[in-house]
Design an enzyme around this catalytic site. Structure first.
Site, PDB file in Angstrom:
ATOM      1  N   LYS A 151      15.581 -13.942 -52.524  1.00 54.70           N
ATOM      2  CA  LYS A 151      14.414 -14.408 -51.761  1.00 54.70           C
ATOM      3  C   LYS A 151      13.855 -13.275 -50.897  1.00 54.70           C
ATOM      4  O   LYS A 151      12.644 -13.074 -50.804  1.00 54.70           O
ATOM      5  CB  LYS A 151      14.801 -15.631 -50.910  1.00 54.70           C
ATOM      6  CG  LYS A 151      15.096 -16.868 -51.776  1.00 54.70           C
ATOM      7  CD  LYS A 151      15.780 -18.021 -51.049  1.00 54.70           C
ATOM      8  CE  LYS A 151      16.156 -19.117 -52.047  1.00 54.70           C
ATOM      9  NZ  LYS A 151      16.860 -20.266 -51.472  1.00 54.70           N
ATOM     10  N   GLN A 185      19.737 -21.562 -45.853  1.00 53.65           N
ATOM     11  CA  GLN A 185      20.337 -21.740 -47.182  1.00 53.65           C
ATOM     12  C   GLN A 185      21.400 -22.837 -47.136  1.00 53.65           C
ATOM     13  O   GLN A 185      22.259 -22.862 -46.252  1.00 53.65           O
ATOM     14  CB  GLN A 185      20.934 -20.402 -47.658  1.00 53.65           C
ATOM     15  CG  GLN A 185      21.404 -20.404 -49.099  1.00 53.65           C
ATOM     16  CD  GLN A 185      20.290 -20.576 -50.128  1.00 53.65           C
ATOM     17  OE1 GLN A 185      19.136 -20.219 -49.880  1.00 53.65           O
ATOM     18  NE2 GLN A 185      20.619 -21.142 -51.275  1.00 53.65           N
ATOM     19  N   ASP A 217      10.947 -24.991 -47.114  1.00 55.65           N
ATOM     20  CA  ASP A 217      11.812 -25.648 -48.095  1.00 55.65           C
ATOM     21  C   ASP A 217      11.422 -27.120 -48.275  1.00 55.65           C
ATOM     22  O   ASP A 217      11.877 -27.768 -49.210  1.00 55.65           O
ATOM     23  CB  ASP A 217      13.271 -25.610 -47.612  1.00 55.65           C
ATOM     24  CG  ASP A 217      14.116 -24.637 -48.406  1.00 55.65           C
ATOM     25  OD1 ASP A 217      13.806 -24.418 -49.589  1.00 55.65           O
ATOM     26  OD2 ASP A 217      15.084 -24.117 -47.837  1.00 55.65           O
TER      27      ASP A 217
HETATM   28  N1  GUN Z   1      20.537 -24.322 -52.028  1.00 58.33           N
HETATM   29  C1  GUN Z   1      20.269 -24.536 -53.338  1.00 58.33           C
HETATM   30  N2  GUN Z   1      18.938 -24.584 -53.551  1.00 58.33           N
HETATM   31  C2  GUN Z   1      18.352 -24.384 -52.355  1.00 58.33           C
HETATM   32  C3  GUN Z   1      16.990 -24.319 -51.935  1.00 58.33           C
HETATM   33  O1  GUN Z   1      16.027 -24.471 -52.713  1.00 58.33           O
HETATM   34  N3  GUN Z   1      16.811 -24.089 -50.604  1.00 58.33           N
HETATM   35  C4  GUN Z   1      17.842 -23.936 -49.737  1.00 58.33           C
HETATM   36  N4  GUN Z   1      17.548 -23.737 -48.465  1.00 58.33           N
HETATM   37  N5  GUN Z   1      19.100 -24.014 -50.094  1.00 58.33           N
HETATM   38  C5  GUN Z   1      19.349 -24.217 -51.415  1.00 58.33           C
END
Ligand code: GUN
Length: 303
Positions: free
Chosen positions: A54, A98, A121
Site C-alpha cells: 500500500k 491493518q 477502508d
Molecule cells: N486485512 C485484510 N484486508 C484488509 C483491508 O482491506 N483493509 C485492512 N485495513 N485490513 C485488511
C-alpha cells in the site's frame, strides 16, 4: 475453456493510472498531496506485506504515506491516541488500520474512532451503516468488495436482477460485498458455515463472490453455466509432483507453495461465463481501490 478471464492486474493498472493522473492534476493546481496513514500493529508477515504494498502504491501514484508500526503489545489507549492524532493531522487524508488486530485490542472501538472523512477502508460503523441503508451512500466503500463490483462492471456483467451468492460473511469482504450487491439491485444470498447444501445454493447463482478462505472449495459442477465467478480467496497450498508428493524447495528445504483461490479454477473455467484468476484477479484491485478512496478522501477534505 469457456469462461472469459477477468484480468484484475490490467483493470487495477487502469484505475491506478487514472488516480495518478488526477493526483498530478490536483498538485499542479496547488492542492495538497493526498496522504495515507498506515497503522500496523505487531509483526504478522502477511499484514506487513500488504501494508508495504500500500505504501509503495502511494509512492507510485504521487501520494504521501505515513507509516506507523506499533508493537504487538501496544495498549488500547496508545492506539486510540494515535488515531486521534491522525484524525487531527491535515496532511493525513486517509487512515488505514491493518486488520486483524491482536486479540487484546478492541477493533470496533478503534474503527469507530476513525473520522468518517478519513475512513478510506470504509469499515467505520457510519460508512457501513450507510452502505446498508436504502437511499443513503457511504463516503467510502470497503476496498476489496468495491474491487469485486468494479471487475463485474468492467466485464459487462449485468448485476441488477441477477441472483448473486456471496460465500463468507466477514466484516472485511463477505458482508460489505453482499450489501454492495443489494445496492446494485441483485438478489443476494450469503452462504456460510451453517448453510445447508451449499452446492445447490451456488447452482442458482448468476454471480458468485467467493470469500470464505477455503482452498479450491467451489467445484466446477457447483457453478451455473455462464455464471460470473469472482474469487477473493488467497490460500497457500503445497505444490505436488506427478505422483502427488510435495515438491521441496531446494534453497529452504521446505515444501514449495503456490497460491490458489476459493474456487477450483481448472474446473470452473470450463463452466463459468467469466472468472477471475488467483493471483491476478481481485488481489490487485484491493490496493487500486484504496488509492481511489484516498484520492476521494483528499477531494472531500478540499471542501
Ligand atoms: N486485512 C485484510 N484486508 C484488509 C483491508 O482491506 N483493509 C485492512 N485495513 N485490513 C485488511
Amino acid at each position: 475453456m469457456t469462461a472469459q478471464l477477468i484480468d484484475g492486474t490490467a483493470i487495477a493498472q487502469k484505475v491506478r493510472n487514472e488516480v495518478k493522473e488526477k493526483v498530478a492534476k490536483r498538485i499542479a493546481e496547488g492542492k495538497p498531496q493526498p496522504g495515507l496513514a498506515t497503522v500496523l500493529v505487531g509483526d504478522r508477515i502477511d499484514s506487513a506485506t500488504y501494508v508495504s504494498m500500500k505504501q509503495k502504491a502511494c509512492a507510485e501514484l504521487g501520494m504521501t504515506s505515513f507509516h506507523h508500526p506499533l508493537p504487538a503489545d501496544v495498549s488500547q489507549e496508545e492506539l486510540e491516541d494515535l488515531i486521534r492524532k491522525l484524525n487531527a493531522d491535515p496532511k493525513v487524508h486517509g487512515i488505514l488500520v491493518q486488520l486483524p488486530l491482536p486479540a487484546h485490542l478492541d477493533e470496533e472501538r478503534v474503527l469507530s474512532l476513525i473520522s468518517i472523512e478519513k475512513d478510506v477502508d470504509g469499515f467505520s460503523p457510519l460508512n457501513l451503516g450507510r452502505l446498508a441503508q436504502k437511499g443513503r451512500e457511504p463516503l467510502f466503500v470497503p476496498c476489496t468488495p468495491y474491487g469485486c463490483i468494479y471487475l463485474l462492471k468492467e466485464a459487462g456483467v449485468q448485476i441488477a436482477g441477477a441472483n448473486a451468492v456471496v460465500l463468507g460473511r466477514s466484516n472485511i469482504v463477505g458482508m460489505p460485498a453482499a450489501l454492495l450487491l443489494i445496492k446494485e439491485n441483485a438478489t443476494v444470498t450469503v452462504v456460510h458455515s451453517k448453510t445447508k447444501d451449499i452446492p445447490a445454493v451456488l447452482r442458482n447463482a448468476d454471480i458468485i463472490i467467493a470469500a470464505i478462505g477455503r482452498a479450491q472449495m467451489v467445484r466446477g459442477d457447483w457453478i451455473k453455466p455462464g455464471a460470473a465467478v469472482i474469487d477473493v480467496g488467497i490460500n497457500g497450498v503445497p505444490v505436488l509432483d506427478a505422483n502427488g508428493n510435495p515438491v521441496i524447495n531446494e534453497k529452504t528445504g521446505k515444501p514449495k507453495q503456490k497460491l490458489v483461490g476459493d474456487v477450483n479454477f481448472e474446473e470452473a473455467k470450463e463452466v463459468a461465463g467469466f472468472i477471475t484468476p488467483v493471483p491476478g484477479g481481485v488481489g490487485p484491485m484491493t490496493i487500486a481501490m484504496l488509492m481511489a478512496n484516498t484520492l476521494r478522501a483528499a477531494e472531500i477534505q478540499d471542501k
